[in-house]
Design a protein around this motif. Structure first.
Motif, PDB file in Angstrom:
ATOM      1  N   ALA A  50      57.653  15.118  28.178  1.00 42.34           N
ATOM      2  CA  ALA A  50      56.232  14.900  28.461  1.00 42.34           C
ATOM      3  C   ALA A  50      55.818  13.521  27.958  1.00 42.34           C
ATOM      4  CB  ALA A  50      55.401  15.978  27.786  1.00 42.34           C
ATOM      5  N   PRO A  51      54.965  12.823  28.684  1.00 37.95           N
ATOM      6  CA  PRO A  51      54.513  11.512  28.213  1.00 37.95           C
ATOM      7  C   PRO A  51      53.742  11.647  26.902  1.00 37.95           C
ATOM      8  CG  PRO A  51      53.201  12.270  30.088  1.00 37.95           C
ATOM      9  CD  PRO A  51      54.352  13.211  29.963  1.00 37.95           C
ATOM     10  N   ARG A  52      53.852  10.636  26.076  1.00 36.40           N
ATOM     11  CA  ARG A  52      53.191  10.656  24.774  1.00 36.40           C
ATOM     12  C   ARG A  52      51.679  10.597  24.937  1.00 36.40           C
ATOM     13  NH1 ARG A  52      53.533   5.765  20.301  1.00 36.40           N
ATOM     14  NH2 ARG A  52      52.360   6.788  18.634  1.00 36.40           N
ATOM     15  N   THR A  53      50.982  11.461  24.207  1.00 37.76           N
ATOM     16  CA  THR A  53      49.525  11.388  24.144  1.00 37.76           C
ATOM     17  C   THR A  53      49.177  10.498  22.968  1.00 37.76           C
ATOM     18  OG1 THR A  53      49.282  13.606  25.091  1.00 37.76           O
ATOM     19  CG2 THR A  53      47.390  12.693  23.901  1.00 37.76           C
ATOM     20  N   LEU A  54      48.647   9.324  23.247  1.00 36.47           N
ATOM     21  CA  LEU A  54      48.511   8.304  22.215  1.00 36.47           C
ATOM     22  C   LEU A  54      47.471   8.666  21.167  1.00 36.47           C
ATOM     23  CD1 LEU A  54      49.760   5.549  21.578  1.00 36.47           C
ATOM     24  CD2 LEU A  54      47.806   4.497  22.717  1.00 36.47           C
ATOM     25  N   CYS A  55      46.273   9.049  21.595  1.00 34.56           N
ATOM     26  CA  CYS A  55      45.175   9.274  20.655  1.00 34.56           C
ATOM     27  C   CYS A  55      45.114  10.732  20.213  1.00 34.56           C
ATOM     28  CB  CYS A  55      43.849   8.864  21.277  1.00 34.56           C
ATOM     29  SG  CYS A  55      43.736   7.094  21.629  1.00 34.56           S
ATOM     30  N   SER A  56      45.164  10.959  18.909  1.00 35.02           N
ATOM     31  CA  SER A  56      45.041  12.304  18.353  1.00 35.02           C
ATOM     32  C   SER A  56      43.580  12.753  18.402  1.00 35.02           C
ATOM     33  CB  SER A  56      45.529  12.313  16.899  1.00 35.02           C
ATOM     34  OG  SER A  56      46.884  11.926  16.821  1.00 35.02           O
ATOM     35  N   PRO A  57      43.330  14.075  18.201  1.00 32.90           N
ATOM     36  CA  PRO A  57      41.940  14.556  18.160  1.00 32.90           C
ATOM     37  C   PRO A  57      41.095  13.762  17.178  1.00 32.90           C
ATOM     38  CG  PRO A  57      43.459  16.396  18.202  1.00 32.90           C
ATOM     39  CD  PRO A  57      44.301  15.160  18.047  1.00 32.90           C
ATOM     40  N   LEU A  58      39.862  13.480  17.558  1.00 39.58           N
ATOM     41  CA  LEU A  58      39.025  12.550  16.798  1.00 39.58           C
ATOM     42  C   LEU A  58      37.921  13.214  15.996  1.00 39.58           C
ATOM     43  CD1 LEU A  58      38.574   9.887  19.630  1.00 39.58           C
ATOM     44  CD2 LEU A  58      40.252   9.878  17.793  1.00 39.58           C
ATOM     45  N   ALA A  59      37.665  14.490  16.229  1.00 37.97           N
ATOM     46  CA  ALA A  59      36.497  15.143  15.632  1.00 37.97           C
ATOM     47  C   ALA A  59      36.465  14.964  14.116  1.00 37.97           C
ATOM     48  CB  ALA A  59      36.503  16.626  15.984  1.00 37.97           C
ATOM     49  N   GLY A  60      35.375  14.400  13.635  1.00 38.41           N
ATOM     50  CA  GLY A  60      35.156  14.289  12.190  1.00 38.41           C
ATOM     51  C   GLY A  60      35.852  13.124  11.524  1.00 38.41           C
ATOM     52  N   ARG A  61      36.583  12.305  12.261  1.00 32.89           N
ATOM     53  CA  ARG A  61      37.256  11.154  11.645  1.00 32.89           C
ATOM     54  C   ARG A  61      36.282   9.975  11.590  1.00 32.89           C
ATOM     55  NH1 ARG A  61      43.068  11.665  11.563  1.00 32.89           N
ATOM     56  NH2 ARG A  61      43.850  13.290  12.967  1.00 32.89           N
ATOM     57  N   THR A  62      35.977   9.541  10.388  1.00 29.62           N
ATOM     58  CA  THR A  62      35.028   8.443  10.199  1.00 29.62           C
ATOM     59  C   THR A  62      35.545   7.518   9.100  1.00 29.62           C
ATOM     60  OG1 THR A  62      33.192   9.916  10.776  1.00 29.62           O
ATOM     61  CG2 THR A  62      32.631   7.832   9.714  1.00 29.62           C
ATOM     62  N   LEU A  63      35.440   6.228   9.322  1.00 30.22           N
ATOM     63  CA  LEU A  63      35.909   5.268   8.328  1.00 30.22           C
ATOM     64  C   LEU A  63      34.985   5.285   7.114  1.00 30.22           C
ATOM     65  CD1 LEU A  63      38.155   3.059   8.080  1.00 30.22           C
ATOM     66  CD2 LEU A  63      36.390   1.409   8.685  1.00 30.22           C
ATOM     67  N   ALA A  64      35.577   5.406   5.934  1.00 30.93           N
ATOM     68  CA  ALA A  64      34.789   5.452   4.700  1.00 30.93           C
ATOM     69  C   ALA A  64      34.116   4.113   4.430  1.00 30.93           C
ATOM     70  CB  ALA A  64      35.694   5.825   3.532  1.00 30.93           C
ATOM     71  N   LYS A  65      33.039   4.160   3.677  1.00 30.65           N
ATOM     72  CA  LYS A  65      32.335   2.937   3.298  1.00 30.65           C
ATOM     73  C   LYS A  65      32.893   2.339   2.013  1.00 30.65           C
ATOM     74  CE  LYS A  65      28.057   4.226   5.646  1.00 30.65           C
ATOM     75  NZ  LYS A  65      26.590   4.450   5.528  1.00 30.65           N
ATOM     76  N   GLU A  88      42.211   8.087  -2.018  1.00 30.62           N
ATOM     77  CA  GLU A  88      42.072   9.481  -1.584  1.00 30.62           C
ATOM     78  C   GLU A  88      40.812   9.666  -0.745  1.00 30.62           C
ATOM     79  OE1 GLU A  88      42.164  11.792  -5.134  1.00 30.62           O
ATOM     80  OE2 GLU A  88      44.240  11.277  -5.613  1.00 30.62           O
ATOM     81  N   GLY A  89      39.702   9.077  -1.174  1.00 28.08           N
ATOM     82  CA  GLY A  89      38.455   9.208  -0.430  1.00 28.08           C
ATOM     83  C   GLY A  89      38.513   8.496   0.908  1.00 28.08           C
ATOM     84  N   PHE A  90      39.127   7.322   0.933  1.00 28.28           N
ATOM     85  CA  PHE A  90      39.232   6.554   2.165  1.00 28.28           C
ATOM     86  C   PHE A  90      40.042   7.320   3.202  1.00 28.28           C
ATOM     87  CE2 PHE A  90      40.189   3.129   5.015  1.00 28.28           C
ATOM     88  CZ  PHE A  90      39.209   2.165   4.822  1.00 28.28           C
ATOM     89  N   LEU A  91      41.195   7.842   2.786  1.00 26.71           N
ATOM     90  CA  LEU A  91      42.065   8.566   3.714  1.00 26.71           C
ATOM     91  C   LEU A  91      41.442   9.896   4.138  1.00 26.71           C
ATOM     92  CD1 LEU A  91      45.603   7.938   2.143  1.00 26.71           C
ATOM     93  CD2 LEU A  91      44.372   6.591   3.861  1.00 26.71           C
ATOM     94  N   ALA A  92      40.779  10.563   3.200  1.00 27.70           N
ATOM     95  CA  ALA A  92      40.175  11.864   3.514  1.00 27.70           C
ATOM     96  C   ALA A  92      39.084  11.725   4.569  1.00 27.70           C
ATOM     97  CB  ALA A  92      39.611  12.497   2.245  1.00 27.70           C
ATOM     98  N   SER A  93      38.366  10.608   4.562  1.00 30.41           N
ATOM     99  CA  SER A  93      37.291  10.427   5.545  1.00 30.41           C
ATOM    100  C   SER A  93      37.840  10.366   6.972  1.00 30.41           C
ATOM    101  CB  SER A  93      36.507   9.153   5.239  1.00 30.41           C
ATOM    102  OG  SER A  93      37.303   8.008   5.464  1.00 30.41           O
ATOM    103  N   LEU A  94      39.082   9.929   7.095  1.00 28.27           N
ATOM    104  CA  LEU A  94      39.732   9.878   8.400  1.00 28.27           C
ATOM    105  C   LEU A  94      40.629  11.088   8.648  1.00 28.27           C
ATOM    106  CD1 LEU A  94      40.666   6.082   8.435  1.00 28.27           C
ATOM    107  CD2 LEU A  94      39.074   7.220   9.993  1.00 28.27           C
ATOM    108  N   LYS A  95      40.522  12.083   7.759  1.00 27.83           N
ATOM    109  CA  LYS A  95      41.325  13.309   7.855  1.00 27.83           C
ATOM    110  C   LYS A  95      42.829  13.005   7.826  1.00 27.83           C
ATOM    111  CE  LYS A  95      37.943  16.312  10.052  1.00 27.83           C
ATOM    112  NZ  LYS A  95      37.703  17.332  11.095  1.00 27.83           N
ATOM    113  N   MET A  96      43.192  12.033   6.991  1.00 30.71           N
ATOM    114  CA  MET A  96      44.588  11.687   6.791  1.00 30.71           C
ATOM    115  C   MET A  96      45.107  12.384   5.544  1.00 30.71           C
ATOM    116  SD  MET A  96      44.353   7.579   7.606  1.00 30.71           S
ATOM    117  CE  MET A  96      46.049   7.249   7.079  1.00 30.71           C
TER     118      MET A  96
END
Length: 218
Positions: A60-75, A170-178
């Protein structure tokens, strides 16, 4: 020996020869067991139909973008460091471009280093194709000495943002659900409000550009 005796002896020899010949024609010598096995196997291989091997199913072709819901760059503002180890404020200005492409990498990550020229090329191609984007590199190295040594060896980048291990990372990555210890590289492309437009797990390949362009043009 008299003539009669000689004729009788000759007749006896002829009779024995005829008997042996007839016996040989009637009963050929049986083949050995090994000859029978080889003959049977050869016959089976000759008569058996060839097996049909199905072609492998296309991947199957690669789906480039993962689900985005709730991913926000931390301040949270990372630290900017350069090849000399100098540190400064590394706040990301999201207003500088329509999209901000955040490349999470580490100096010890082979795929991260391998794709760096590709990322720079993609960013330039996006600009030519009408997509306003700024590329920002964020290091997740724990040891600053490794990162500054990397800047000294690599000719593509001489500074980057840096998130050392700790609450800020930890906070920066968590805001992007990483994950707290993500499998690098990972990429977050965010809009001016900080919300993720595209999130990519793993390294980019040359074949990914058309899909990336399409995602950012929507």
């Amino acid at each position: 020996m008299g003539r009669l005796q000689a004729l009788a002896l000759a007749a006896l020899v002829v009779a024995i020869s005829v008997s042996c010949t007839e016996a040989g024609e009637r009963s050929p010598a049986p083949s050995s067991r090994s000859e029978q096995i080889v003959t049977s196997a050869t016959a089976a291989a000759t008569t058996a139909p060839s097996a049909h091997v199905a072609p492998p199913a296309p991947s199957a072709p690669r789906t480039l973008c993962s689900p985005l819901a709730g991913r926000t760059l931390a301040k949270i503002a990372p630290t900017r460091v350069d090849a000399q180890g100098n540190k400064s404020d590394g706040r990301i200005d999201l207003r500088a471009a329509r999209f901000t492409w955040v490349d999470f990498f580490a100096s010890w990550c082979g795929p991260c280093k391998e794709e760096l020229p590709r990322l720079e090329s993609f960013a330039a191609r996006l600009s030519k194709d009408g997509v306003d984007v700024q590329l920002v590199h964020v290091s997740l190295d724990d040891d600053l000495r490794q990162l500054t040594a990397f800047f000294g060896k690599d000719t593509r980048i001489k500074s980057s943002l840096w998130l050392p291990d700790g609450p800020a990372r930890e906070g920066f990555l968590a805001s992007l659900k990483m994950k707290a210890a993500p499998a690098l590289p990972e990429h977050a492309i965010v809009s001016q409000d900080g919300s993720a437009k595209c999130f990519v797990d793993g390294a980019f390949t040359d074949a990914d550009y058309p899909q990336l362009l399409e995602a950012l043009r929507r």
